[in-house]
Scaffold this active site. Structure first.
Site, short mmCIF file in Angstrom:
data_model
loop_
_atom_site.label_atom_id
_atom_site.label_comp_id
_atom_site.label_asym_id
_atom_site.label_seq_id
_atom_site.Cartn_x
_atom_site.Cartn_y
_atom_site.Cartn_z
N ASP A 277 1.86 2.49 3.63
CA ASP A 277 0.08 3.40 3.14
C ASP A 277 1.47 4.60 3.08
OD1 ASP A 277 -1.89 5.33 3.23
OD2 ASP A 277 -2.92 5.21 4.57
N HIS B 207 -4.54 -0.67 5.35
CA HIS B 207 -4.12 0.19 6.76
C HIS B 207 -5.55 -0.12 8.53
CE1 HIS B 207 -7.13 2.83 5.13
NE2 HIS B 207 -6.17 3.04 4.03
N HIS C 153 1.23 -1.35 0.04
CA HIS C 153 0.36 -0.13 -0.01
C HIS C 153 0.70 1.11 -0.26
CE1 HIS C 153 -3.98 2.72 1.66
NE2 HIS C 153 -3.18 3.14 0.87
N HIS D 278 -10.27 1.24 1.02
CA HIS D 278 -10.66 1.94 3.24
C HIS D 278 -11.92 1.71 3.35
CE1 HIS D 278 -8.88 5.53 4.39
NE2 HIS D 278 -10.05 6.11 4.91
N HIS E 275 1.14 5.05 -1.85
CA HIS E 275 1.46 6.41 -2.76
C HIS E 275 2.51 7.22 -2.78
CE1 HIS E 275 -2.93 6.49 -0.51
NE2 HIS E 275 -2.68 5.93 -0.27
N LYS F 77 -9.20 0.14 -6.18
CA LYS F 77 -9.19 0.73 -4.30
C LYS F 77 -10.33 1.44 -4.33
CE LYS F 77 -8.01 2.49 -0.54
NZ LYS F 77 -6.81 2.28 -0.10
O1 DOR Z 1 -3.49 9.16 5.70
C1 DOR Z 1 -3.80 9.46 4.56
N1 DOR Z 1 -3.16 9.80 3.25
N2 DOR Z 1 -4.68 8.50 4.43
C2 DOR Z 1 -5.49 8.14 2.90
O2 DOR Z 1 -6.76 7.74 2.53
C3 DOR Z 1 -5.40 8.95 1.98
C4 DOR Z 1 -3.67 9.16 1.64
C5 DOR Z 1 -2.83 10.34 0.83
O3 DOR Z 1 -3.03 10.26 -0.29
O4 DOR Z 1 -2.64 11.12 1.39
ZN ZN Z 2 -3.42 5.42 1.83
#
Ligand code: DOR
Ligand code: ZN
Length: 344
Positions: A248, A175, A15, A137, A17, A100
């Site tokens: 995450d 998460h 997971h 999520h 970003h 997702k």
């Molecule tokens: O804390 C988070 N940041 N939770 C999420 O679900 C998205 C993520 C983000 O893309 O910044």
């Molecule tokens: Zn995330």
């Protein structure tokens, strides 16, 4: 005897970003240095909703990690309108590893998310048939629901009914932050698994207010009470194969965290495997790290385990106060603190 060195199969991050453009170029190399593969979140602006968009994003990620053999595992952003044809195209593509589910309004770039999961029944039915996992999520967005209860209410109102309607659908509960989520996964069949972040293992909600408001400990789902942190630590000590590593890691520029209405997200990619290693050591279960970090994820996704290894040594190092994020600055998780394991 305390261990001084640890060699494990190269881990994957289930997971992650990576963002886009110059931010992508800043953060992707951190992940590529440690992990062989990562599940890439599609919550760009606009979101990655089609296979065609995912191909283009994949190319940009590969350019950002040029010279490494890091493999991005792409996902599509599920919407109320995701068609069965798009699911079929995703399965045929072979590089799309899941869809997702962001409940609309739950978090960063989730406005185009799902307003009612029943709108997705046709797409979910096709995913169930083709074995394409749904990455969840797990929070309700009803403003009447207390923010600390949004995950447990999601289980009762959305996830439990969903898993009954689609009993064979592969689901990754992303998460997880609560005892209820851990128990739900433990009590479910083999088609339901979960990822656990480093911050939800290391901290509880006290960390949000320790000595003042701490924006760099703010993520979604938000940190919960200590009893929930302890439940997650209990999970990793027990070593179930239904739980695996998902950082995450979610970078936001410093000025977007340290402000009124700051963004949710913790950037941990700079030291992810070192932090998990410290947690497992502290819990007395270093021997369970490899399954969590390197076996359970690929086994669940039906992918081969990695053949390379990584080595960590017991060596103190200090996390920098910040890293560049394009032309902005990024405050990493545990900035300024000492970490006791280092990737060789
Ligand atoms: O804390 C988070 N940041 N939770 C999420 O679900 C998205 C993520 C983000 O893309 O910044
Ligand atoms: Zn995330």
């Amino acid at each position: 005897m305390t261990k001084k060195q640890l060699t494990i199969t190269q881990p994957d991050d289930w997971h992650l970003h990576l963002r886009d453009a110059e931010a992508l170029n800043s953060v992707a190399p951190f992940t590529a240095k440690q992990f062989a593969r990562a599940i890439i979140m599609p919550n760009l602006n606009p979101p990655v909703t089609t296979v065609a968009m995912a191909v283009e994003y994949l190319d940009r990620i590969l350019a950002a990690v040029e010279g490494t053999d890091f493999e991005p595992l792409m996902t599509l952003y599920l919407t109320d309108n995701t068609s069965v044809d798009e699911i079929i195209a995703a399965r045929k593509s072979c590089f799309i590893k899941g869809l997702k589910l962001y409940p609309a309004g739950a978090t960063t770039n989730s406005d185009a998310g799902v307003t009612d999961i029943r709108n997705c029944d046709a797409a979910l039915d096709e995913m169930q048939k083709s074995g394409l996992p749904l990455l969840v999520h797990g929070e309700v967005t009803d403003p009447q629901v207390d923010v600390f209860d949004r995950e447990s209410v999601f289980i009762d109102k959305v996830l439990q009914p969903l898993s009954q309607r689609f009993p064979e659908l592969k689901i990754v509960f992303e998460h997880i932050t609560t005892r209820q989520a851990a128990n739900f996964v433990l009590e479910s069949g083999d088609n339901i698994a979960a990822t656990i972040t480093p911050q939800h293992l290391l901290f509880n909600r006290n960390a949000l207010f320790q000595g003042g408001l701490q924006p760099h400990h703010y993520c979604l789902p938000v940190l919960k009470r200590n009893i929930h942190q302890q439940a997650l630590l209990g999970i990793i000590r027990a070593g179930s194969n239904k739980f695996f590593l998902g950082t995450d890691s979610a970078p936001h520029a410093r000025h977007k965290k340290e402000c009124a209405c700051g963004c949710a997200g913790i950037f941990s990619a700079h030291a992810a495997i070192e932090i998990y290693t410290s947690i497992f050591e502290q819990q007395g279960v270093l021997d369970k790290l490899e399954a969590f970090a390197s076996f359970n994820g690929p086994d669940f996704y039906g992918l081969p385990r990695n053949s390379k290894t990584i080595t960590l040594v017991k060596q103190d190092w200090q996390v920098p106060d910040e890293y560049p994020l394009g032309s902005d600055k990024l405050v990493p998780f545990l900035a300024g603190q000492t970490i006791h394991w280092k990737l060789v």
